[in-house]
Design a protein around this motif. Structure first.
Motif, short mmCIF file in Angstrom:
data_model
loop_
_atom_site.label_atom_id
_atom_site.label_comp_id
_atom_site.label_asym_id
_atom_site.label_seq_id
_atom_site.Cartn_x
_atom_site.Cartn_y
_atom_site.Cartn_z
N MET A 185 32.02 65.15 16.57
CA MET A 185 32.34 63.39 16.29
C MET A 185 31.23 62.89 16.05
SD MET A 185 35.03 60.73 18.45
CE MET A 185 33.83 61.33 20.02
N LEU A 186 30.65 61.52 14.78
CA LEU A 186 29.59 61.09 14.68
C LEU A 186 30.26 59.78 15.10
CD1 LEU A 186 27.25 60.93 13.13
CD2 LEU A 186 28.07 60.71 11.10
N VAL A 187 29.13 59.18 15.79
CA VAL A 187 29.06 57.57 16.14
C VAL A 187 28.48 57.38 14.94
CG1 VAL A 187 28.01 55.78 17.57
CG2 VAL A 187 28.60 58.12 18.49
N THR A 188 29.20 56.41 14.37
CA THR A 188 28.64 55.28 13.13
C THR A 188 28.92 54.26 13.36
OG1 THR A 188 31.14 54.81 12.64
CG2 THR A 188 30.06 57.31 11.60
N ALA A 189 27.69 53.34 12.89
CA ALA A 189 27.56 51.78 12.81
C ALA A 189 28.05 50.76 12.18
CB ALA A 189 26.27 51.15 12.29
N VAL A 190 28.84 49.79 12.49
CA VAL A 190 29.99 49.09 12.18
C VAL A 190 29.50 48.85 11.08
CG1 VAL A 190 31.62 46.92 12.87
CG2 VAL A 190 30.39 48.70 15.37
N GLU A 191 30.46 48.48 10.19
CA GLU A 191 30.51 47.34 9.31
C GLU A 191 31.47 46.78 7.71
OE1 GLU A 191 29.26 50.88 6.55
OE2 GLU A 191 27.15 51.50 6.80
N ALA A 192 31.35 45.88 7.40
CA ALA A 192 32.67 45.90 6.46
C ALA A 192 32.91 46.36 5.63
CB ALA A 192 32.15 44.01 6.09
N ASP A 193 34.45 46.24 5.29
CA ASP A 193 35.07 46.95 4.14
C ASP A 193 35.96 46.23 3.40
OD1 ASP A 193 36.13 48.74 2.58
OD2 ASP A 193 36.92 50.21 4.11
N LEU A 194 35.42 45.72 2.76
CA LEU A 194 36.19 44.38 1.49
C LEU A 194 36.32 44.95 0.26
CD1 LEU A 194 32.99 42.02 1.34
CD2 LEU A 194 34.87 42.04 2.67
N THR A 195 38.29 44.75 0.02
CA THR A 195 38.95 45.37 -0.91
C THR A 195 39.50 43.65 -1.46
OG1 THR A 195 40.98 46.41 -1.48
CG2 THR A 195 41.14 45.55 0.60
N VAL A 196 39.58 44.27 -1.86
CA VAL A 196 39.86 42.40 -3.36
C VAL A 196 41.27 43.52 -4.63
CG1 VAL A 196 38.92 42.95 -5.48
CG2 VAL A 196 39.78 40.70 -4.40
N PHE A 197 42.16 42.85 -4.22
CA PHE A 197 43.40 43.03 -5.73
C PHE A 197 44.31 41.89 -5.75
CE2 PHE A 197 43.61 44.28 -1.11
CZ PHE A 197 44.74 44.00 -0.74
N THR A 198 45.24 41.90 -7.01
CA THR A 198 45.87 40.97 -6.96
C THR A 198 47.35 40.94 -7.79
OG1 THR A 198 45.59 41.10 -9.45
CG2 THR A 198 43.61 39.74 -8.90
#
Length: 594
Positions: A503-516
């Motif tokens: 199991m890999l410990v990962t950094a906290v990151e934003a994850d953006l998505t956009v749709f219409t």
């Protein structure tokens, strides 16, 4: 039961809502092609339907915890006759693993369970808007289809030409009509790949024609590895095998007892370049780095009926492993020379390579189906999360340890261990397998005892442990399980008695998505006004800052207003700035255009 994963479903309040339509061809001799309910879309004549299952979702109300809607589907038995039966749920992207639709109907509503394994069902699947408006200026009203091509190409003539055939056993569970049963990727007595071979097995009580079947090492459509047509005129008889050998003369020198009628020359097979453009050559190593190799078997409709993967795996790779198929894990960075990987018994298919296959370093048996591994063979596997975010710590995670006795003899005095790394703290354990006794914890090692496990007997153990806070991003947490018995196994089967999960410990990151929901504006006359909504969301674990949102309107469409003031409108390009979008937050902008 069907689960449909949907990309970019904006939210449960989206109007119109998503609908799923599944046409079912049971008899393969006539039926309806036009899909019902004003779909303006047809299925292929080869998949004419007797039943159609259609979801009936409406938009949700939203609000705290309201991320799904429930509605029983309709089942059509003619274009105009329906019944409301079963259950359905539409889940938005606001929950982990969301953006999917689930539908379940009783077998009785679609003609009953198939009576024989050869009575396969043929499925055509499409998604629609709930009001069946036409997207993308197509005459067909479907949004997308289960198809190897794009929706635009598939629906350009208003017909869905792609479909999937699925076989069901007596318990109404899906099974593979053919299986990859043994393969040798690294021969030592001939040049590689000349000595390579792959064996396939028919686990059924009936013969199967190979017409339309393909075999290769390309796991998905459009790659650079190989996919080959199997001989259209050849049949694989019930409970027997065929061997596809790269070089038949060299194969016969190594295995002279295999009848010529069971051998296919790989070099004579036609390439299926729509799927893979290269040659079939099985990878053996990657200069010490992680790697994976795939062997895929396709049916005449390009459905993957069996996929076997083997890999040298670390926490950093390889990528591209199928999430639903656990690979055969190599003990080192190279495939063992002259070793074959044998599915034993040949009809076993758990989708876990570590359980289904064992390594034959000597005594390979191409052309012969494996019934049981001689003696005792105790493969063990380890299933658990592959990553955990720093922002989640401390966090309790769950591991599952499946095991089986794949050998022909009963295993006795079995001991199973799980060694926890220093980053994990034991919380609890459980097992529903009769006879498994937890012997306790000694240091970081958990131990279970089992008096006996008969041939083909299987079980599992569940362990819960907490990942401690204070970890660093990039930390690899490896948890290992082992199994043994007294008397001990033969050395040739000990390779699968240890399994690890990293199991890999990962950094906290934003994850953006956009749709219409731009298609909502379809049907507006020239000079008329229309409105649509832009949805943007942060699916990551960290707040996002300094966001720029840009919407380029099509030619002939001009901006009128928006409920969120843009920072600029230049021609048909409208731009907004957002200071902060919190983790999980959904933003909405409604535009009015002409």
């Amino acid at each position: 039961y069907c689960q449909t994963k949907v990309e970019h479903y904006s939210g449960i309040k989206n109007d119109p809502a998503l609908q799923v339509m599944i046409a079912i061809d049971r008899n393969h001799s006539g039926g309806e092609t036009a899909l019902p309910d004003g779909a303006s879309t047809s299925g292929a004549s080869a998949a004419a339907w007797e039943y159609v299952v259609e979801s009936r979702f409406s938009k949700g109300t939203g609000g705290s915890g309201q991320y799904f809607v429930d509605a029983a589907p309709w089942v059509y038995s003619t274009p105009t006759v329906t019944q409301t039966v079963g259950a359905g749920r539409l889940v938005s992207a606001s929950v982990p693993g969301g953006s999917y639709a689930e539908i379940a109907v009783p077998w009785s509503a679609i003609g009953g369970k198939p009576l024989l394994p050869q009575d396969y069902l043929r499925f055509t699947v499409a998604t629609f808007y709930s009001d069946h408006r036409a997207p993308n200026d197509l005459s067909a009203r479907a949004i997308d289809t289960l198809s190897p091509t794009s929706a635009t190409d598939e629906l350009s003539d208003g017909t869905i030409n792609s479909y999937v055939d699925l076989h069901f056993n007596a318990a109404a569970e899906i099974f593979a009509p053919l299986l990859i049963s043994e393969f040798l990727p690294d021969p030592i007595n001939s040049s590689d790949p000349d000595g390579e071979w792959i064996e396939i097995y028919n686990p059924n009580s009936f013969n199967i024609s190979l017409n339309g079947y393909k075999l290769g090492d390309q796991a998905y459509r459009g790659g650079s590895q190989g996919m080959l047509f199997l001989p259209a005129t050849q049949t694989i008889t019930a409970n027997t095998t065929l061997v596809i050998a790269n070089n038949v003369p060299k194969f016969k020198l190594a295995f002279p007892s295999v009848p010529a009628s069971q051998i296919i020359e790989m070099k004579t097979l036609a390439h299926y370049t729509d799927w893979g453009t290269g040659n079939v050559t099985l990878q053996n190593k990657n200069d010490g780095l992680p790697f994976k190799e795939s062997i895929a078997l396709l049916d005449p409709n390009d459905t993957i009926v069996d996929l076997v993967q083997y890999a040298y795996k670390t926490a950093t790779g390889p990528t591209g492993l199928d999430p639903d198929v656990k690979p055969i894990l190599l003990s080192g960075p190279n495939v063992e020379a002259n070793a074959s990987y044998d599915r034993c018994p040949s009809g076993t298919d758990t989708n876990d390579g570590g359980l289904d296959f064992f390594v034959r370093t000597t005594g390979q048996t191409p052309g012969v189906a494996c019934t049981t591994v001689p003696g005792v063979d105790l493969p063990i596997s380890k299933e658990g999360p592959e990553s955990v975010g720093l922002n989640e710590l401390p966090k309790t995670v769950q591991y599952v340890i499946p095991f089986i006795n794949a050998g022909s003899s009963t295993a006795t005095n079995i001991v199973i261990t799980d060694t926890l790394p220093t980053e994990l703290t034991f919380v609890s354990q459980s097992s529903l397998t009769p006879g498994v006794i937890f012997a306790g914890q000694n240091g970081r090692t958990l131990t279970w005892n089992l008096a006996a496990l008969p041939s083909q007997g299987a079980g599992s153990i569940t362990v819960n442990a907490t990942v401690a806070a204070g970890q660093s991003s990039g930390t690899e947490i490896t948890n290992s399980a082992g199994i043994g018995s007294t008397p001990s196994e033969a050395e040739t089967t000990l390779h699968n008695n240890i399994a690890s999960q990293t199991m890999l410990v990962t950094a906290v990151e934003a994850d953006l998505t956009v749709f219409t929901n731009w298609p909502q504006a379809s049907g507006t006359l020239p000079g008329g006004n229309a409105s649509f909504t832009i949805f943007y969301q942060n699916l990551g674990g960290e707040d996002a800052t300094d966001l720029t949102i840009v919407d380029t309107l099509p030619q002939g469409v001009s901006f009128v207003s928006a409920d969120v003031q843009p920072v600029s409108v230049v021609g048909n390009v409208v731009t907004w700035h957002v200071d902060t979008l919190a983790s999980g937050q959904l933003g909405v902008i409604t535009l009015n255009v002409k």
